[in-house]
Design a protein around this motif. Structure first.
Motif, PDB file in Angstrom:
ATOM      1  N   THR A 299      63.717  41.098  37.154  1.00 19.66           N
ATOM      2  CA  THR A 299      63.425  40.699  38.532  1.00 19.66           C
ATOM      3  C   THR A 299      62.031  40.090  38.611  1.00 19.66           C
ATOM      4  N   ALA A 300      61.048  40.749  38.000  1.00 20.69           N
ATOM      5  CA  ALA A 300      59.664  40.268  38.055  1.00 20.69           C
ATOM      6  C   ALA A 300      59.508  38.901  37.411  1.00 20.69           C
ATOM      7  N   SER A 301      60.383  38.574  36.475  1.00 25.25           N
ATOM      8  CA  SER A 301      60.252  37.294  35.775  1.00 25.25           C
ATOM      9  C   SER A 301      60.615  36.097  36.650  1.00 25.25           C
ATOM     10  N   ILE A 302      61.206  36.318  37.816  1.00 23.84           N
ATOM     11  CA  ILE A 302      61.499  35.205  38.721  1.00 23.84           C
ATOM     12  C   ILE A 302      60.209  34.442  39.037  1.00 23.84           C
ATOM     13  N   GLY A 303      59.125  35.162  39.262  1.00 26.93           N
ATOM     14  CA  GLY A 303      57.842  34.533  39.574  1.00 26.93           C
ATOM     15  C   GLY A 303      57.277  33.703  38.444  1.00 26.93           C
ATOM     16  N   THR A 304      57.711  33.963  37.216  1.00 26.36           N
ATOM     17  CA  THR A 304      57.179  33.180  36.098  1.00 26.36           C
ATOM     18  C   THR A 304      57.653  31.728  36.155  1.00 26.36           C
ATOM     19  N   LYS A 305      58.766  31.476  36.799  1.00 26.84           N
ATOM     20  CA  LYS A 305      59.243  30.090  36.980  1.00 26.84           C
ATOM     21  C   LYS A 305      58.241  29.330  37.843  1.00 26.84           C
ATOM     22  N   ILE A 306      57.791  29.983  38.915  1.00 28.21           N
ATOM     23  CA  ILE A 306      56.807  29.365  39.805  1.00 28.21           C
ATOM     24  C   ILE A 306      55.499  29.150  39.046  1.00 28.21           C
ATOM     25  N   GLY A 307      55.076  30.160  38.286  1.00 29.64           N
ATOM     26  CA  GLY A 307      53.863  30.032  37.487  1.00 29.64           C
ATOM     27  C   GLY A 307      53.957  28.902  36.488  1.00 29.64           C
ATOM     28  N   GLY A 308      55.119  28.753  35.863  1.00 33.18           N
ATOM     29  CA  GLY A 308      55.327  27.661  34.914  1.00 33.18           C
ATOM     30  C   GLY A 308      55.216  26.301  35.577  1.00 33.18           C
ATOM     31  N   ASP A 309      55.734  26.196  36.794  1.00 38.04           N
ATOM     32  CA  ASP A 309      55.643  24.933  37.530  1.00 38.04           C
ATOM     33  C   ASP A 309      54.186  24.560  37.826  1.00 38.04           C
ATOM     34  N   LEU A 310      53.328  25.571  37.973  1.00 38.41           N
ATOM     35  CA  LEU A 310      51.907  25.336  38.275  1.00 38.41           C
ATOM     36  C   LEU A 310      51.046  25.263  37.015  1.00 38.41           C
TER      37      LEU A 310
ATOM     38  N   ASN B  54      65.475  40.863  48.670  1.00 38.17           N
ATOM     39  CA  ASN B  54      66.897  40.722  48.368  1.00 38.17           C
ATOM     40  C   ASN B  54      67.601  39.954  49.484  1.00 38.17           C
ATOM     41  N   GLN B  55      68.899  39.801  49.362  1.00 39.65           N
ATOM     42  CA  GLN B  55      69.675  39.001  50.307  1.00 39.65           C
ATOM     43  C   GLN B  55      69.691  39.604  51.715  1.00 39.65           C
ATOM     44  N   ARG B  56      69.283  40.850  51.861  1.00 42.00           N
ATOM     45  CA  ARG B  56      69.202  41.473  53.190  1.00 42.00           C
ATOM     46  C   ARG B  56      67.792  41.395  53.776  1.00 42.00           C
ATOM     47  N   GLY B  57      66.898  40.692  53.061  1.00 43.42           N
ATOM     48  CA  GLY B  57      65.525  40.543  53.522  1.00 43.42           C
ATOM     49  C   GLY B  57      64.643  41.738  53.215  1.00 43.42           C
ATOM     50  N   LYS B  58      65.142  42.692  52.469  1.00 44.56           N
ATOM     51  CA  LYS B  58      64.375  43.890  52.117  1.00 44.56           C
ATOM     52  C   LYS B  58      63.485  43.595  50.912  1.00 44.56           C
ATOM     53  N   GLU B  59      62.243  44.030  50.989  1.00 45.71           N
ATOM     54  CA  GLU B  59      61.336  43.865  49.859  1.00 45.71           C
ATOM     55  C   GLU B  59      61.802  44.751  48.704  1.00 45.71           C
ATOM     56  N   VAL B  60      61.941  44.154  47.531  1.00 43.80           N
ATOM     57  CA  VAL B  60      62.343  44.915  46.350  1.00 43.80           C
ATOM     58  C   VAL B  60      61.196  45.060  45.357  1.00 43.80           C
ATOM     59  N   LEU B  61      60.223  44.156  45.431  1.00 42.66           N
ATOM     60  CA  LEU B  61      59.096  44.171  44.513  1.00 42.66           C
ATOM     61  C   LEU B  61      57.933  43.446  45.172  1.00 42.66           C
ATOM     62  N   ILE B  62      56.754  43.980  45.013  1.00 46.14           N
ATOM     63  CA  ILE B  62      55.541  43.264  45.431  1.00 46.14           C
ATOM     64  C   ILE B  62      54.593  43.269  44.241  1.00 46.14           C
ATOM     65  N   GLY B  63      53.786  42.236  44.161  1.00 53.28           N
ATOM     66  CA  GLY B  63      52.895  42.165  43.020  1.00 53.28           C
ATOM     67  C   GLY B  63      51.677  41.310  43.266  1.00 53.28           C
ATOM     68  N   THR B  64      50.741  41.454  42.363  1.00 56.29           N
ATOM     69  CA  THR B  64      49.550  40.620  42.361  1.00 56.29           C
ATOM     70  C   THR B  64      49.329  40.126  40.941  1.00 56.29           C
ATOM     71  N   SER B  65      48.619  39.020  40.856  1.00 53.28           N
ATOM     72  CA  SER B  65      48.313  38.458  39.554  1.00 53.28           C
ATOM     73  C   SER B  65      47.031  37.674  39.652  1.00 53.28           C
ATOM     74  N   ASN B  66      46.296  37.610  38.558  1.00 47.80           N
ATOM     75  CA  ASN B  66      45.169  36.687  38.504  1.00 47.80           C
ATOM     76  C   ASN B  66      45.212  35.992  37.158  1.00 47.80           C
ATOM     77  N   GLY B  67      44.717  34.770  37.171  1.00 47.30           N
ATOM     78  CA  GLY B  67      44.737  33.969  35.962  1.00 47.30           C
ATOM     79  C   GLY B  67      44.073  32.629  36.211  1.00 47.30           C
ATOM     80  N   ILE B  68      44.496  31.626  35.439  1.00 48.71           N
ATOM     81  CA  ILE B  68      43.874  30.318  35.547  1.00 48.71           C
ATOM     82  C   ILE B  68      44.932  29.205  35.596  1.00 48.71           C
ATOM     83  N   ILE B  69      44.528  28.093  36.173  1.00 52.38           N
ATOM     84  CA  ILE B  69      45.278  26.851  36.115  1.00 52.38           C
ATOM     85  C   ILE B  69      44.316  25.821  35.551  1.00 52.38           C
ATOM     86  N   ARG B  70      44.681  25.252  34.415  1.00 48.54           N
ATOM     87  CA  ARG B  70      43.806  24.261  33.787  1.00 48.54           C
ATOM     88  C   ARG B  70      43.912  22.927  34.528  1.00 48.54           C
ATOM     89  N   ASP B  71      42.785  22.205  34.577  1.00 44.70           N
ATOM     90  CA  ASP B  71      42.766  20.880  35.213  1.00 44.70           C
ATOM     91  C   ASP B  71      43.460  19.858  34.357  1.00 44.70           C
TER      92      ASP B  71
END
Length: 105
Positions: A30-41, A88-105
Motif C-alpha cells: 500500500t505504501a508503495s503507491i506513493g513511490t509512483k508519485i515520487g518517481g514522477d518527480l 480507500n474507496q469509502r474515503g477512509k484513511e488507511v495510511l498516513i505518512g511523511t517523507s523528506n528527501g531531495i529533488i535534483r535540478d
C-alpha cells in the motif's frame, strides 16, 4: 500473493482469507503507491515514516494524495518534505505518512 512471494512475508493475514473471505494487502505494498508519485518527480527519499491506520484488502481501491509541505532550494537540488494521505474507496484513511528527501535540478 505475488508480493508475499517476492518479499517472503507470508504472515497468515496475507495468505489466508479472513471470516469475510478477504485477503489483507501488505502494508508496504500500500505504501508503495506513493513511490509512483515520487518517481514522477525524480524524488530521492531520505526518510519515510508510515502510520498504518486500517487494513487494505485485495480488491480495494486506494488513492494517495501527496502534499509538498516544505521546499528549500540548495545547490543543485531542492530539499523537500512531503505529507501523504492514503484513502480507500469509502474515503477512509488507511495510511498516513511523511517523507523528506531531495529533488535534483
Amino acid at each position: 500473493m505475488q508480493f508475499a512471494e517476492m518479499t517472503g512475508d507470508r504472515g497468515k493475514h496475507h495468505i489466508e482469507r479472513d471470516e469475510k473471505g478477504r485477503l489483507m494487502v501488505h502494508g508496504l505494498m500500500t505504501a508503495s503507491i506513493g513511490t509512483k508519485i515520487g518517481g514522477d518527480l525524480n524524488y530521492i527519499a531520505r526518510e519515510m515514516v508510515s502510520e498504518f491506520l486500517r487494513p487494505v484488502f485485495a480488491g480495494d481501491t486506494v488513492t494517495c494524495e501527496c502534499i509538498l509541505t516544505e521546499v528549500e532550494k540548495a545547490d543543485g537540488f531542492q530539499k523537500v518534505k512531503i505529507k501523504s494521505v492514503y484513502r480507500n474507496q469509502r474515503g477512509k484513511e488507511v495510511l498516513i505518512g511523511t517523507s523528506n528527501g531531495i529533488i535534483r535540478d
